[in-house]
Design a protein around this motif. Sequence first.
Motif, PDB file in Angstrom:
ATOM      1  N   CYS A  55     -58.698 -87.873  -1.968  1.00 35.22           N
ATOM      2  CA  CYS A  55     -58.799 -88.190  -3.807  1.00 35.22           C
ATOM      3  C   CYS A  55     -57.622 -88.526  -3.661  1.00 35.22           C
ATOM      4  O   CYS A  55     -57.184 -89.039  -5.057  1.00 35.22           O
ATOM      5  CB  CYS A  55     -58.339 -86.258  -4.022  1.00 35.22           C
ATOM      6  N   THR A  56     -56.538 -88.185  -3.216  1.00 33.95           N
ATOM      7  CA  THR A  56     -55.243 -89.216  -2.780  1.00 33.95           C
ATOM      8  C   THR A  56     -55.240 -90.272  -3.010  1.00 33.95           C
ATOM      9  O   THR A  56     -54.941 -91.480  -4.557  1.00 33.95           O
ATOM     10  CB  THR A  56     -53.957 -88.663  -2.069  1.00 33.95           C
ATOM     11  N   THR A  80     -49.607 -77.752  -9.052  1.00 32.27           N
ATOM     12  CA  THR A  80     -50.481 -78.536  -8.255  1.00 32.27           C
ATOM     13  C   THR A  80     -50.394 -79.711  -6.742  1.00 32.27           C
ATOM     14  O   THR A  80     -49.281 -79.710  -6.826  1.00 32.27           O
ATOM     15  CB  THR A  80     -51.495 -80.320  -9.114  1.00 32.27           C
ATOM     16  N   SER A  83     -50.153 -84.503  -4.551  1.00 35.28           N
ATOM     17  CA  SER A  83     -51.002 -86.280  -4.800  1.00 35.28           C
ATOM     18  C   SER A  83     -51.104 -86.546  -6.297  1.00 35.28           C
ATOM     19  O   SER A  83     -50.841 -87.139  -6.473  1.00 35.28           O
ATOM     20  CB  SER A  83     -51.602 -86.407  -3.898  1.00 35.28           C
ATOM     21  N   THR A  84     -51.638 -85.396  -7.043  1.00 35.13           N
ATOM     22  CA  THR A  84     -51.891 -85.435  -8.235  1.00 35.13           C
ATOM     23  C   THR A  84     -50.386 -85.788  -9.008  1.00 35.13           C
ATOM     24  O   THR A  84     -51.266 -87.307  -9.511  1.00 35.13           O
ATOM     25  CB  THR A  84     -51.232 -83.872  -8.897  1.00 35.13           C
ATOM     26  N   VAL A 126     -55.300 -80.961 -14.143  1.00 39.67           N
ATOM     27  CA  VAL A 126     -56.655 -80.570 -12.878  1.00 39.67           C
ATOM     28  C   VAL A 126     -57.292 -79.600 -13.450  1.00 39.67           C
ATOM     29  O   VAL A 126     -56.645 -78.170 -13.989  1.00 39.67           O
ATOM     30  CB  VAL A 126     -55.797 -79.681 -11.570  1.00 39.67           C
ATOM     31  N   ASP A 152     -57.968 -85.074 -12.895  1.00 38.42           N
ATOM     32  CA  ASP A 152     -58.118 -84.563 -10.951  1.00 38.42           C
ATOM     33  C   ASP A 152     -58.977 -83.566 -10.106  1.00 38.42           C
ATOM     34  O   ASP A 152     -58.496 -82.381 -11.282  1.00 38.42           O
ATOM     35  CB  ASP A 152     -56.831 -84.202 -10.749  1.00 38.42           C
ATOM     36  N   ALA A 154     -60.146 -82.514  -7.893  1.00 36.05           N
ATOM     37  CA  ALA A 154     -60.263 -82.148  -6.451  1.00 36.05           C
ATOM     38  C   ALA A 154     -61.326 -80.076  -6.302  1.00 36.05           C
ATOM     39  O   ALA A 154     -61.415 -80.036  -5.325  1.00 36.05           O
ATOM     40  CB  ALA A 154     -58.932 -81.790  -6.127  1.00 36.05           C
ATOM     41  N   SER A 176     -62.057 -85.035  -4.164  1.00 34.41           N
ATOM     42  CA  SER A 176     -61.761 -84.613  -2.590  1.00 34.41           C
ATOM     43  C   SER A 176     -62.920 -84.245  -1.910  1.00 34.41           C
ATOM     44  O   SER A 176     -63.732 -83.238  -2.833  1.00 34.41           O
ATOM     45  CB  SER A 176     -60.737 -84.276  -2.492  1.00 34.41           C
ATOM     46  N   HIS A 178     -61.968 -83.453   1.233  1.00 36.39           N
ATOM     47  CA  HIS A 178     -61.106 -82.405   2.559  1.00 36.39           C
ATOM     48  C   HIS A 178     -62.395 -81.908   2.690  1.00 36.39           C
ATOM     49  O   HIS A 178     -62.785 -80.608   1.842  1.00 36.39           O
ATOM     50  CB  HIS A 178     -59.575 -83.098   1.591  1.00 36.39           C
ATOM     51  N   LYS A 181     -62.489 -78.008   0.581  1.00 29.85           N
ATOM     52  CA  LYS A 181     -63.060 -77.831  -0.379  1.00 29.85           C
ATOM     53  C   LYS A 181     -64.266 -77.633  -0.747  1.00 29.85           C
ATOM     54  O   LYS A 181     -65.558 -77.834   0.465  1.00 29.85           O
ATOM     55  CB  LYS A 181     -62.865 -80.539  -1.746  1.00 29.85           C
ATOM     56  N   GLY A 188     -62.056 -87.382   2.383  1.00 30.35           N
ATOM     57  CA  GLY A 188     -63.136 -88.003   1.829  1.00 30.35           C
ATOM     58  C   GLY A 188     -62.536 -87.795   0.202  1.00 30.35           C
ATOM     59  O   GLY A 188     -61.829 -87.121  -0.006  1.00 30.35           O
ATOM     60  N   TYR A 320     -49.266 -73.442  -5.986  1.00 31.00           N
ATOM     61  CA  TYR A 320     -48.626 -74.300  -5.144  1.00 31.00           C
ATOM     62  C   TYR A 320     -47.117 -74.248  -4.791  1.00 31.00           C
ATOM     63  O   TYR A 320     -46.890 -73.212  -6.164  1.00 31.00           O
ATOM     64  CB  TYR A 320     -48.899 -75.858  -5.919  1.00 31.00           C
TER      65      TYR A 320
HETATM   66  C1  LIG Z   1     -56.787 -81.400  -2.653  1.00 25.55           C
HETATM   67  C2  LIG Z   1     -56.436 -82.003  -3.900  1.00 25.55           C
HETATM   68  C3  LIG Z   1     -56.095 -82.886  -3.741  1.00 25.55           C
HETATM   69  C4  LIG Z   1     -56.243 -84.444  -2.858  1.00 25.55           C
HETATM   70  O1  LIG Z   1     -57.342 -84.127  -2.094  1.00 25.55           O
HETATM   71  P1  LIG Z   1     -57.367 -84.869  -0.734  1.00 25.55           P
HETATM   72  O2  LIG Z   1     -58.421 -85.439  -0.573  1.00 25.55           O
HETATM   73  O3  LIG Z   1     -56.752 -84.725   0.279  1.00 25.55           O
HETATM   74  O4  LIG Z   1     -56.574 -86.810  -1.082  1.00 25.55           O
HETATM   75  C5  LIG Z   1     -55.640 -83.662  -4.438  1.00 25.55           C
HETATM   76  N1  LIG Z   1     -55.039 -82.950  -5.761  1.00 25.55           N
HETATM   77  C6  LIG Z   1     -55.710 -81.287  -5.869  1.00 25.55           C
HETATM   78  C7  LIG Z   1     -55.856 -80.775  -7.201  1.00 25.55           C
HETATM   79  C8  LIG Z   1     -56.327 -80.688  -4.744  1.00 25.55           C
HETATM   80  O5  LIG Z   1     -56.517 -79.210  -5.149  1.00 25.55           O
END
Ligand SMILES: *Cc1c(COP(=O)(O)O)cnc(C)c1O
Length: 376
Positions: A55-56, A80, A83-84, A126, A152, A154, A176, A178, A181, A188, A320
């Motif tokens: 997702c990043t 959040t 990466s957001t 998000v 976002d 995720a 995401s 990951h 998730k 991924g 967070y």
């Molecule tokens: C997990 C997450 C990400 C990052 O996801 P990756 O696939 O690990 O890069 C980004 N934003 C939010 C809100 C997340 O929970």
Amino acid sequence: MIPFNSIKIFGDELKYISDAVSRDHISGNGFYSKLCNKFFKEKFNFKNVFLTTSCTDALEMTAMLLDIKEGDEIITPSFTFVSTANAFNIHGAKIIFADTENNFPNISFDSINRKISKKTRAIVIVHYAGFSCEISKIKKLCNDKKILLIEDCAHSINSKYGNKFLGTFGDFATFSFHETKNLTCGEGGLLVINNSKYVRRAEIIYEKGTNRKKFFLGQVSKYEWVDKGSSFLMSDINAAYLYAQLKSMDKIQKIRTSLVNQYIELIHKNKELSKKILLDKFINYKNNGHLFFIICKSLDERKKLILFLRKNNIDSAFHYLPLHKSKYYKRSNLAFNLKNTDKFSNRILRLPLHPNLKKSEISFIVKKIEEFFKIF
Ligand SMILES: *Cc1c(COP(=O)(O)O)cnc(C)c1O
């Protein structure tokens, strides 16, 4: 120990990986990548999709597509994952943080509205825990002010607002896969582009800045460097694992949602406890079962509860840490006062939620929480 997260094979994950290998194509855009793409478009109505390594990465690809200029502002939540905001920060944007709503840790429409300036290029939202932000108001604001909207997602695969899936509202949306998730392939992600204006260029940025796609379509005789770009494609091995999870999506979601409902029912049975630790949003819960959390009274109470649960072999987690207070962001000398963000950051406690969790374990966890608060 009852782990906070754990993974489970639901069906054909390993069979599909082995099949991907036997097809002699394990890099990107292979057989399983195409199946995943088809699934996303048909099931969720996403217009254009790009499987990414995370997702990043999907957020970074979006940032590259925006061609951010010096002074451009991007509004994001502070509550959040890093990466957001960081995806846009590293491509030159000035990050402006908005606060959450008072009653739920989603970015607040009013706070966004107050932070918009002539320099605002985009807003990133998000949908926390799979609950939609005030998407129709935010989308209208973005349309009125000609600001791009990025979701976002995720946390919010297979979540809806009205009868439309989250991820169909923004100009862009990112997902995401990951292992923490709902649906996973280890690492991924997915970039959804609903605003078709950006698609041609996205195809180039996706392919390391080359016109490789045109080459494969036979439109040019060799491919070359034509724009900026990077390496974003998901390997077909990961896509094979992911496709098996997509095929089990309904089953996975049913399990996760029923686990959340088990938490809610048990807590809600104890009215005094429920009033103390459960957010209203969880009453009549019908969401995607991404995560479950309770609210403590203070940072101190949360620390004690985490220790108490650990002593009873229960893993829990908080998040967070507000991005506006991070060591890294503080170097920018921009200061924000985000009261609701601080509140949720200090007081949210996430409880174990994964497909291997047993109902008896949830009963045990809730019993221990009752014991901690001495409310029976
Ligand atoms: C997990 C997450 C990400 C990052 O996801 P990756 O696939 O690990 O890069 C980004 N934003 C939010 C809100 C997340 O929970």
